[in-house]
Scaffold this active site. Structure first.
Site, PDB file in Angstrom:
ATOM      1  N   ASP A 110      62.980  22.938  35.515  1.00  0.00           N
ATOM      2  CA  ASP A 110      62.255  21.678  35.674  1.00  0.00           C
ATOM      3  C   ASP A 110      62.014  21.078  34.295  1.00  0.00           C
ATOM      4  O   ASP A 110      62.503  21.578  33.281  1.00  0.00           O
ATOM      5  CB  ASP A 110      60.955  21.882  36.458  1.00  0.00           C
ATOM      6  CG  ASP A 110      59.913  22.670  35.689  1.00  0.00           C
ATOM      7  OD1 ASP A 110      60.288  23.383  34.735  1.00  0.00           O
ATOM      8  OD2 ASP A 110      58.717  22.577  36.026  1.00  0.00           O
ATOM      9  N   ASP A 142      59.209  25.709  32.956  1.00  0.00           N
ATOM     10  CA  ASP A 142      58.419  26.844  33.429  1.00  0.00           C
ATOM     11  C   ASP A 142      58.738  27.167  34.889  1.00  0.00           C
ATOM     12  O   ASP A 142      58.171  28.088  35.459  1.00  0.00           O
ATOM     13  CB  ASP A 142      56.916  26.624  33.224  1.00  0.00           C
ATOM     14  CG  ASP A 142      56.327  25.526  34.114  1.00  0.00           C
ATOM     15  OD1 ASP A 142      57.107  24.799  34.768  1.00  0.00           O
ATOM     16  OD2 ASP A 142      55.092  25.398  34.136  1.00  0.00           O
ATOM     17  N   SER A 189      55.312  18.507  33.669  1.00  0.00           N
ATOM     18  CA  SER A 189      56.150  19.496  34.327  1.00  0.00           C
ATOM     19  C   SER A 189      57.256  18.861  35.167  1.00  0.00           C
ATOM     20  O   SER A 189      58.136  18.199  34.638  1.00  0.00           O
ATOM     21  CB  SER A 189      55.275  20.427  35.167  1.00  0.00           C
ATOM     22  OG  SER A 189      55.986  21.542  35.609  1.00  0.00           O
TER      23      SER A 189
END
Length: 445
Positions: A240, A244, A101
């Site tokens: 990012d 998400d 992430s």
């Protein structure tokens, strides 16, 4: 029961350190294949972000899945929510995301989606963990899984995103800057907004495997702020590394966070009679969001920090909108998980319907000063349970006299303790946060 490998958002860590190693990923692929395999074969989708280690782990997972008799379809670099969508629409048995992430390139991780494109149920995670502690086997040669690539995955997801706004929608005349964080959205995000008519300037969209989230994206937003002002754009959108999370920047370069974006979407849904129930935030959501929603008679509840907890609360209440101030926004009317591109589109539609700029739309939410300080967690001591930390929290809470909040929590993805203080005066809030952070750091030393 405490999970051995799975954290709040899958399995994550430093590349080369257990469990983020090729041999563990091989075993994880096998365990997942065994867990998802019912009678005969199963089919698993694998997607990833742009970090260099993703190729290594993709191959290891593919081999493990094949050894368990699972067929594998490879998506290549794709946003995490795209993998959720494609898992559901391709009617696969599960989807696997290789991503850390918003973390730097030397971290990586794995998370799973069910066949419905939702977070994996706890009992399935428990089954995978149990299998990980068993000896690995290989199915008979004729039953070994096959691997193939899906070449039109990006196009399918682009059309899905565009379908989240009314047919015929045009953002012509809107000038935006998009920061792709050198991550998974670097191809699809610019295409979505351009195909809907916006004038798009793109930054941080040249991934080299090492530059994901490096001084860019939603966690390092200064470059986007400068570019929006330099280009005299209407607004900026920051994703990012796995797309998400989304934050925005207004025309003057001011950051618009997840709480403010959530408010804009919620108000738009309510004005159109489309808001089912209320809004789910987290313990970190600004008090100003709660107060602004209350003025609109929109119910608001707080879940634990982490999008899986926001989603669980939405499902439990049969509501459709929730999110975190970090930019994880969940719009269940369109998706099964947090989707940064779709959330951004809902904000743009809200602005379009009201004829407002982002500056104007955010103005009805008056945020309370909130300070967040991260303290590196080290050693075996749990600072949240330490008497001196508890006493300090109680002391600060008493001094705030009901005009603020104190929250200490451990990060679910990094070795950090997050110290949050919120109140009605910024200088005192900063002082309290620094005071508590110093005590936590001393305990952790």
């Amino acid at each position: 029961m405490a999970r051995k490998y799975f954290g709040t958002d899958g399995i994550r860590g430093r590349v080369g350190q257990f469990p983020i190693t090729p041999d563990f990923m091989l075993k994880l692929g096998w365990a997942a294949g065994m867990a998802f395999r019912k009678e005969g074969k199963c089919r698993i989708l694998i997607g990833k972000d742009t970090r260099i280690s993703g190729y290594m782990f993709e191959s290891a997972l593919e081999a493990g899945l094949a050894a368990a008799g699972a067929d594998v379809q490879l998506l290549g670099p794709m946003p995490t929510p795209a993998i959720a969508y494609l898992t559901r629409t391709f009617q696969a048995d599960a989807g696997i995301v290789i991503s850390a992430s918003h973390n730097p390139h030397d971290d990586n991780g794995i998370k799973f989606f069910s066949n419905e494109g939702t977070k994996l149920p706890d009992d399935v995670e428990a089954m995978i963990e149990e299998l990980l502690d068993q000896p690995m086997t290989v199915v008979e040669s004729a039953g070994i899984g096959k691997a193939s690539r899906i070449n039109d995955a990006s196009g399918r997801y682009i059309e899905f995103c565009k379908g989240s706004v009314p047919s015929g929608t045009s953002f012509k005349g809107l000038k935006i800057v998009i920061d792709c964080a050198h991550g998974a959205a670097y191809k699809v995000a610019p295409s979505v907004f351009r195909e809907l008519g916006a004038e798009v300037r793109v930054i941080s969209a040249q991934p080299d495997g090492l530059n994901i989230n490096d001084g860019c994206g939603s966690t390092h937003i200064a470059a986007l702020q400068a570019e929006v002002v330099a280009q005299q754009a209407d607004l900026g959108i920051a994703f990012d590394g796995d797309a998400d999370r989304v934050l925005m920047v207004d025309q003057y370069g001011a950051v618009v966070d997840g709480d403010e974006l959530l408010f804009i979407i919620a108000r738009d849904l309510q004005e159109r009679g489309r808001l089912r129930g209320g809004v789910v935030g987290t313990l970190m959501s600004n008090l100003g969001l709660e107060l602004a929603l209350a003025e609109l008679n929109i119910p608001f509840v707080r879940a634990k920090v982490g999008d899986r907890y926001v989603i669980a609360e939405l499902l439990a209440r049969n509501w459709q909108l929730g999110g975190e101030n970090s930019g994880h926004l969940v719009c269940f009317q369109h998706t099964t998980t947090g989707d940064a591109i779709i959330a951004a589109l809902q904000v743009l539609m809200a602005l379009k319907r009201r004829g407002q700029s982002l500056v104007e739309a955010r103005s009805d939410l008056k945020k309370c000063p909130q300070v967040l300080v991260n303290v590196r967690l080290s050693g075996a001591v749990d600072p949240l349970e330490h008497p001196s930390v508890k006493e300090a929290c109680a002391r600060v809470t008493e001094r705030m006299a009901g005009r603020g909040r104190v929250l200490l929590r451990k990060s679910g993805t990094e070795p950090l303790v997050r110290v949050m203080v919120e109140g009605d005066e910024e200088s005192s809030v900063r002082g309290y946060a620094d005071e508590l952070a110093k005590i936590v750091a001393e305990v952790c030393a």
